[in-house]
Scaffold this active site. Structure first.
Site, PDB file in Angstrom:
ATOM      1  CB  ALA A  42      -0.969  -0.031   1.173  1.00 26.47           C
ATOM      2  CB  SER A  43       0.277   4.648   1.247  1.00 27.53           C
ATOM      3  OG  SER A  43      -1.036   4.579   0.752  1.00 27.53           O
ATOM      4  CB  THR A  44       4.455   1.318   3.432  1.00 23.44           C
ATOM      5  OG1 THR A  44       4.249   0.167   2.612  1.00 23.44           O
ATOM      6  CG2 THR A  44       3.497   1.280   4.602  1.00 23.44           C
TER       7      THR A  44
END
Lengths: 367, 626
Positions: free
Chosen positions: B331-333
């Protein structure tokens, strides 16, 4: 000689040889007794399962006529050589020694098939012309023997390599190769020994041979097994210590008492009388095998039957020689007595072929 | 079909006669050989009978292997994690027992033997020889030992044997790091034979099966010794004649910090997920936690099939090491890495801004990719804002412009899609997708839409927590890619032997300033009031840079609204948060992944905070002692 076409006995119709069968059953009985003594019920039970399977194989093998084997011999031989190469390649890309091919449902050793097919192949090749074979034929036959032998020796499986080599050479012997050739090749082999000793053998292999001649050199290392085995045999005496009475085997001084060293256990518990009985049974089976070979109707079957019988003898001789300190320790089991699967199947399949040869007669001998 | 006519033999009778002669020769030879065998036997058994009989009676000298004691495992503070404990087992030699049935009955009363134990004993008794000792109960309690010892004269043939057994004192806390040892099975024995190590394993019963115990098996095992013993006619040892001591296995020290690991376990109670902490400069793994876990001692002591089945069948999959084998959408990591790539390829500059209406459409198509924020992040979103607020639209566009062929090799440099190099056998390299990969896996071409999802760490891209931590460490150190290692040093009499840290090739960018741009964004995530991680780190006394992530487990179709609380537990989002600290001079990188927990900034960030608090508190304590 005998008019067999008119009256066929039940055994002949079933393609079973009663004499061989009696001998085999006696050996299995001995095997179970010794296994019960060293390992209890469980070992006997497992062995009996294997033996039953092997007997079925023997029965099936006996149903097929020798002609069938004659026709297929070169193809099966070629395939087995390819499988041996495949095993080597897989073994090298994997790690360490590899003898098995995994079929998914079962694993099998191509070397075991080679043990069976080798005499067929050489007999197939030699029996194309009148015996004795020409020099050229002998040379080609030797190549056919050497290639699979080397492939198996590289696995490395010295015991099986010896048996495969022997079963091929025996066909040549039976085919009437002149004594001159036999004598000179023996001389050649013996003169090769020093080269082997000084240049080709590893130190640990030399140590093995040295401890064979003098086990006391290394009484708690390499010589330990031989010494313990000899003590087991010797202390059995004339009548043996009785079942369960073998202190050497029961107290685990003996290595592998149920496989390669089962003869020592037998000797310790059943004594010299037991050994004479056992060897008599073996001699009985071998005589019957040679008789079948001699009576076989063409040179192909004669050679095959002779070689199978003689290979059976090699099993016995090498194993007994090894545990009594006459020969170096190579992993060859005591035929039909040692615990273990694949050798029993191969041996009984061999007997199935003998039975097939004896009971399928294409034509009557003309008097 | 093979067909070959056998050539009729011209001189049949001559051939037969030749063969018969050979058969006779062979028969003669065989007879001679058998006579030779018999005379050798006669020599051994009759002539030399007395000699061998005496030797057999005096044959009391046996060579026995002495298995080595297994090396101990310590944490970085020197606290013991895996030790060898004395256990007592009750054994019997059936042949020596005077009346087995009665004695067993009496024992059942005395030690309350269970039916299971009795049945197992019966089975083993059936299987083995009557001379061999058979175990009735392993791991006797102190009380059992005392009770039996007091009554031992009633039980001929029964004895208590002391052995060393592996014991993991912290139970399920370190299972996924340490693994466990267990009884060798047929497969282990085959492998030992294959490697030619039979001599090393003579007398050994246990072998490392997982984790550090397996990975460093050769280090921990040691070399067996041997002794020559004199035994009596029952096979019992009377006297030791010579003794070569075994060489014990090496003791090892791990990088794992007990306090941090315990803290992580406490945080993850009742929560499926993983916490990983590594040192950004050396790759030392300080914490590696995967929850749920299980007690490794069960595998050492042996458990029932039922117990094992329960572990195996559990829906929460406790046997899986989530830290190294769990594959999650990042995801956004991974937006910081994506931003670096965008800068490095020139797709954007520091000042490029976009307008975010809350969605983005692939040029030339109708497919609409939504931002997590329904109304968008405004009209002037630059790379700094995009990282800080985790703007999806920005990265949809960036990824689309970069293209998968440039994303894949760059991300592989960070270690995505590759083994992290951690010293555990249980590891997945997860998936860093590429055109070739998709073609091989699905037999389908790569679509632009696939690249767009990759931009926000969704789609085919999956990572393991250890990979994500390693990548975060690479960000913190401006491109130094470390190899995560659990083993710190091998202890020996002369002190410890530390392992030299190993690195992978560093990541070099066109402009070193790109690192600062991206890291500033990560710093703002936790320090700016509009950053996604601000709430969790507001009161921290150290500086942090981080990135949140919320991974959809089920794709939400366009136009479909959903209420958080209606979604089934196993379909809820995975919460992720990665961070390193301190911001100016980074020491450690932390990853927290919580399965089906909800939002990364609301659920995972507070846990990262607590881990960092624990780390810095411990560090301050340590320095204040000096």
């Amino acid at each position: 000689m005998i008019n067999k076409t008119r009256h066929k006995s039940l055994f002949i119709r079933l393609h079973i040889d009663p004499f061989l069968l009696i001998g085999i059953f006696m050996l299995i009985a001995i095997s179970c007794t010794v296994l019960y003594s060293v390992g209890g019920n469980a070992l006997v039970f497992k062995q009996l399962i294997r033996v039953s399977f092997a007997l079925v194989v023997m029965f099936l093998v006996a149903q097929l006529p020798p002609d069938f084997y004659f026709r297929w011999a070169p193809y099966v031989f070629g395939m087995s050589v390819l499988l041996l190469i495949a095993v080597l390649i897989i073994g090298h890309t994997g790690k360490g020694a590899q003898r098995w091919i995994d079929l998914g449902f079962t694993k099998f050793q191509p070397a075991e098939i080679m043990k069976l097919i080798m005499p067929f192949m050489i007999a197939y090749y030699i029996s194309q012309c009148t015996l004795p074979p020409s020099f050229k034929k002998i040379m080609v036959a030797i190549c056919l023997i050497i290639i699979p032998t080397l492939l198996i020796a590289l696995q490395p499986d010295l015991g099986t390599a010896i048996l495969v080599f022997a079963s091929g050479i025996f066909v040549l012997f039976f085919s009437g190769v002149s004594w001159l050739y036999i004598g000179s090749s023996l001389i050649a082999v013996f003169s090769f020994i020093p080269i082997l000793w000084y240049y080709l053998m590893h130190d640990y292999q030399r140590l093995r041979v040295l401890t064979l001649f003098n086990p006391q050199l290394d009484p708690y290392g390499a010589g330990y097994h031989i010494i313990q085995s000899k003590i087991a045999i010797g202390s059995g005496g004339l009548f043996g210590k009785g079942m369960f009475g073998g202190t050497q085997s029961q107290l685990e001084f003996l290595p592998e008492p149920h496989t390669d060293f089962i003869f020592s256990v037998f000797s310790e518990e059943f004594g010299f009388i037991g050994i004479i009985t056992l060897l008599f049974i073996y001699l009985f089976i071998i005589s019957r095998g040679l008789w079948i070979a001699n009576k076989a109707q063409d040179s192909f079957t004669k050679l095959v039957a002779g070689s199978i019988t003689l290979t059976f003898f090699v099993y016995i001789f090498v194993n007994i020689g090894m545990v009594s300190g006459l020969l170096p320790v190579v992993g060859i089991p005591l035929a039909l007595v040692s615990y273990g699967g694949s050798s029993i199947v191969t041996l009984l399949a061999g007997f199935g072929i003998l039975m097939s040869i004896n009971t399928h007669r294409r034509f009557n001998a003309k008097s | 079909m093979p067909k070959k006519q056998r050539i009729k033999i011209a001189n049949h009778s001559a051939e037969a006669a030749l063969f018969t002669r050979r058969v006779l020769v062979i028969f003669l030879l065989i007879s001679i050989a058998i006579s030779a065998l018999i005379s050798n036997m006669y020599f051994l058994q009759v002539t030399s009978y007395k000699k061998y009989k005496t030797r057999s009676n005096e044959n009391r000298i046996k060579v026995e292997p002495i298995p080595p004691t297994r090396g101990l495992i310590y944490d970085t503070n020197g606290i013991i994690l895996a030790e060898n404990k004395s256990v007592y087992s009750l054994k019997v030699v059936v042949k020596k027992a005077s009346n087995l049935k009665n004695e067993l009955k009496a024992l059942t009363k005395l030690l309350s033997l269970t039916d299971l134990e009795l049945n197992t004993f019966k089975k083993n008794n059936y299987r083995s020889k009557s001379f061999k000792s058979i175990t009735i109960r392993t791991a006797l309690s102190q009380k059992d030992v005392a009770v039996f010892t007091a009554n031992r004269h009633h039980f001929k043939g029964f004895s208590i044997q002391a052995d060393l057994q592996r014991y993991y004192r912290f139970g399920d806390t370190f299972t996924h790091v340490l693994g466990y040892v267990s009884k060798m099975n047929a497969k282990d024995k085959q492998r030992i034979e294959k490697n030619g190590e039979q001599r090393r394993y003579r007398g050994t019963n246990y072998i490392g099966k997982r984790g550090i115990e397996k990975y460093y098996e050769s280090l921990l095992h040691g070399e067996p010794g041997q002794q020559q013993v004199e035994v009596n006619s029952w096979g019992k040892v009377i006297r030791t004649l010579s003794y070569t001591p075994p060489t014990p296995g090496k003791d090892i020290k791990l990088n794992i910090d007990l306090r941090l690991q315990l803290k992580a376990q406490q945080l993850l109670r009742n929560q499926r997920g993983s916490i990983v902490v590594i040192n950004v400069n050396t790759g030392a793994v300080l914490t590696l936690l995967s929850n749920p876990s299980y007690d490794p001692n069960l595998f050492v002591q042996g458990m029932t099939i039922k117990q094992y089945d329960k572990l195996l069948q559990s829906r929460d999959r406790p046997l899986l090491n989530r830290a190294t084998q769990g594959r999650y959408a990042p995801a956004s990591t991974i937006k910081p890495e994506m931003a670096l790539l965008a800068l490095n390829t020139g797709v954007i500059t520091e000042h490029t801004t976009i307008n975010d209406p809350g969605w983005w459409i692939v040029p030339g198509s109708k497919r609409r990719f939504r931002d997590w924020k329904q109304w968008g992040h405004g009209t002037h979103v630059d790379v700094f804002q995009a990282i800080k607020q985790s703007c999806d639209t920005f990265f949809y566009k960036a990824a689309y412009q970069i293209g998968i062929d440039r994303i894949n090799p760059f991300m592989e440099k960070f270690g995505f899609g590759k083994y992290s190099g951690i010293d555990l056998n249980e590891e997945s390299y997860s998936i860093m997708p590429s055109r070739d990969w998709k073609n091989a896996r699905f037999k389908k071409p790569w679509y632009d839409g696939d690249t767009v999802s990759i931009g926000i760490g969704q789609g085919y891209w999956t990572v393991t927590p250890i990979q994500l931590t390693k990548a975060t460490a690479a960000l913190a150190t401006h491109g130094k890619v470390v190899k995560p290692t659990i083993l710190q040093s091998v202890l020996s009499r002369n002190g410890s032997l530390p392992l030299p840290p190993e690195d992978y090739p560093s990541i070099i960018l066109k402009n070193k300033n790109y690192w600062n741009i991206v890291l500033k964004g990560m710093y703002a995530v936790v320090s700016s009031p509009t950053g996604t991680g601000f709430r969790a780190f507001r009161t921290a006394y150290y500086t942090v840079a981080g990135k949140s992530g919320t991974a959809q487990v089920v794709a939400i179709k366009e136009g479909q609204h959903f209420t958080k609380y209606k979604v089934l537990l196993h379909r809820k989002d995975n919460a992720l948060f990665v961070a390193f600290a301190p911001y100016e001079n980074p020491e450690i990188a932390v990853t927290v992944i919580l399965e089906n927990a909800g939002g990364g900034s609301s659920k995972a960030a507070p846990m990262v905070r607590k881990i960092l608090d624990e780390y810095f508190n411990n560090k301050n304590k340590k320095t204040s002692f000096h």
